[in-house]
Design a protein around this motif. Sequence first.
Motif, mmCIF file in Angstrom:
data_model
loop_
_atom_site.group_PDB
_atom_site.id
_atom_site.type_symbol
_atom_site.label_atom_id
_atom_site.label_comp_id
_atom_site.label_asym_id
_atom_site.label_seq_id
_atom_site.Cartn_x
_atom_site.Cartn_y
_atom_site.Cartn_z
ATOM 1 N N ASP A 1 0.834 -1.207 0.000
ATOM 2 C CA ASP A 1 0.000 0.000 0.000
ATOM 3 C C ASP A 1 0.861 1.247 0.000
ATOM 4 O O ASP A 1 2.097 1.208 0.127
ATOM 5 C CB ASP A 1 -0.934 -0.023 1.197
ATOM 6 C CG ASP A 1 -0.153 -0.164 2.498
ATOM 7 O OD1 ASP A 1 1.091 -0.136 2.444
ATOM 8 O OD2 ASP A 1 -0.798 -0.224 3.569
ATOM 9 N N LEU A 2 0.198 2.361 -0.129
ATOM 10 C CA LEU A 2 0.864 3.659 -0.239
ATOM 11 C C LEU A 2 1.592 4.023 1.057
ATOM 12 O O LEU A 2 2.695 4.597 1.020
ATOM 13 C CB LEU A 2 -0.176 4.742 -0.586
ATOM 14 C CG LEU A 2 0.363 6.167 -0.720
ATOM 15 C CD1 LEU A 2 1.425 6.219 -1.822
ATOM 16 C CD2 LEU A 2 -0.788 7.114 -1.015
ATOM 17 N N LEU B 1 5.640 5.015 1.469
ATOM 18 C CA LEU B 1 6.119 6.277 2.040
ATOM 19 C C LEU B 1 7.114 6.024 3.170
ATOM 20 O O LEU B 1 8.128 6.715 3.279
ATOM 21 C CB LEU B 1 4.946 7.113 2.543
ATOM 22 C CG LEU B 1 4.041 7.714 1.457
ATOM 23 C CD1 LEU B 1 2.851 8.414 2.104
ATOM 24 C CD2 LEU B 1 4.838 8.687 0.598
ATOM 25 N N ARG B 2 6.811 5.124 4.049
ATOM 26 C CA ARG B 2 7.720 4.809 5.130
ATOM 27 C C ARG B 2 9.084 4.353 4.587
ATOM 28 O O ARG B 2 10.136 4.734 5.107
ATOM 29 C CB ARG B 2 7.124 3.719 6.021
ATOM 30 C CG ARG B 2 5.959 4.218 6.876
ATOM 31 C CD ARG B 2 5.435 3.097 7.712
ATOM 32 N NE ARG B 2 4.327 3.555 8.548
ATOM 33 C CZ ARG B 2 3.612 2.782 9.376
ATOM 34 N NH1 ARG B 2 3.903 1.472 9.446
ATOM 35 N NH2 ARG B 2 2.618 3.265 10.077
ATOM 36 N N ARG B 3 9.078 3.453 3.609
ATOM 37 C CA ARG B 3 10.353 2.951 3.068
ATOM 38 C C ARG B 3 11.125 4.091 2.416
ATOM 39 O O ARG B 3 12.352 4.175 2.579
ATOM 40 C CB ARG B 3 10.048 1.841 2.038
ATOM 41 C CG ARG B 3 11.315 1.196 1.456
ATOM 42 C CD ARG B 3 10.938 0.101 0.499
ATOM 43 N NE ARG B 3 10.154 -0.917 1.204
ATOM 44 C CZ ARG B 3 9.617 -1.970 0.588
ATOM 45 N NH1 ARG B 3 9.730 -2.125 -0.731
ATOM 46 N NH2 ARG B 3 8.937 -2.859 1.265
ATOM 47 N N ALA B 4 10.435 4.982 1.699
ATOM 48 C CA ALA B 4 11.145 6.083 1.047
ATOM 49 C C ALA B 4 11.762 7.026 2.075
ATOM 50 O O ALA B 4 12.891 7.498 1.903
ATOM 51 C CB ALA B 4 10.169 6.850 0.161
#
Length: 256
Positions: A2-3, A7-10
């Motif tokens: 999911d989105l 975002l967390r990984r980025a």
Amino acid sequence: MDLEEELRRAMAERASGAAAPATLAGDVRRRHRRRVARNRAAVGVAAAAVVAVAITPAYQSFQADPVGSPTDTAGEGTGPPNGRGPSGGPKNLPVPGPSSTLPPRDGPGTGTPRPDASRAPGDPAPEPAPAPGAGAKPPRWIGYLPTGLKALAPCADHRKGGRTTTACKWSGAGGWAEVHVTRGPGLTAPGDVPGVPSLPSVTGGAKVHGRPAVATDRPDRGRQITWVERPGVGVTVLVGPALRDQLMSIAEGVRP
């Protein structure tokens, strides 16, 4: 995936090479304390301003004008005459303090008469005041008196036996004189007038205003004369030794 996970990984990949300095936590605490101190100072200044604004009108309303101020002086000339100021309130009048003293005043029962400042110690006491009417002009029916005679008192009336006698007396450096006028029934001749002596020294043949009169010497070496001016009115004139030669002049001037 999911989105949110992307975002967390980025974000993790982005911040993987960054490291926070060792003083970060201390800097954050110092900035927080300074912010709190500034906020408290601002709140205190604002509260003091509010209190000052609230107290100032009340203080001014209770502050009285000083005595002699321009406001009080103007009120004295323009205010109403009942001791109140232009606004209707009482004027600020000076109140004597404990040091104010009043001059002593002799009151009844003090037993300490006020000394006479106009008379020096050792001077004789002043003569008593003359009786009321002393020195007054003689009545209109007395036409002549020797110079220097003054009335001892006003002419006085005496009643006795249905008759009224008016007695006038004068005295001075040149002697003394009296005139008595008696009014009443039964006065037709000089012998009917009270005070006429029946002594050998009585001189007959005298006249006053053409009417029979009786003249006699007095024990004090003075002289007197009596006559009836008209029925019911008898007159006696008496003089001291110094005025014996003025007796007839005084008598001729008496016309009651």
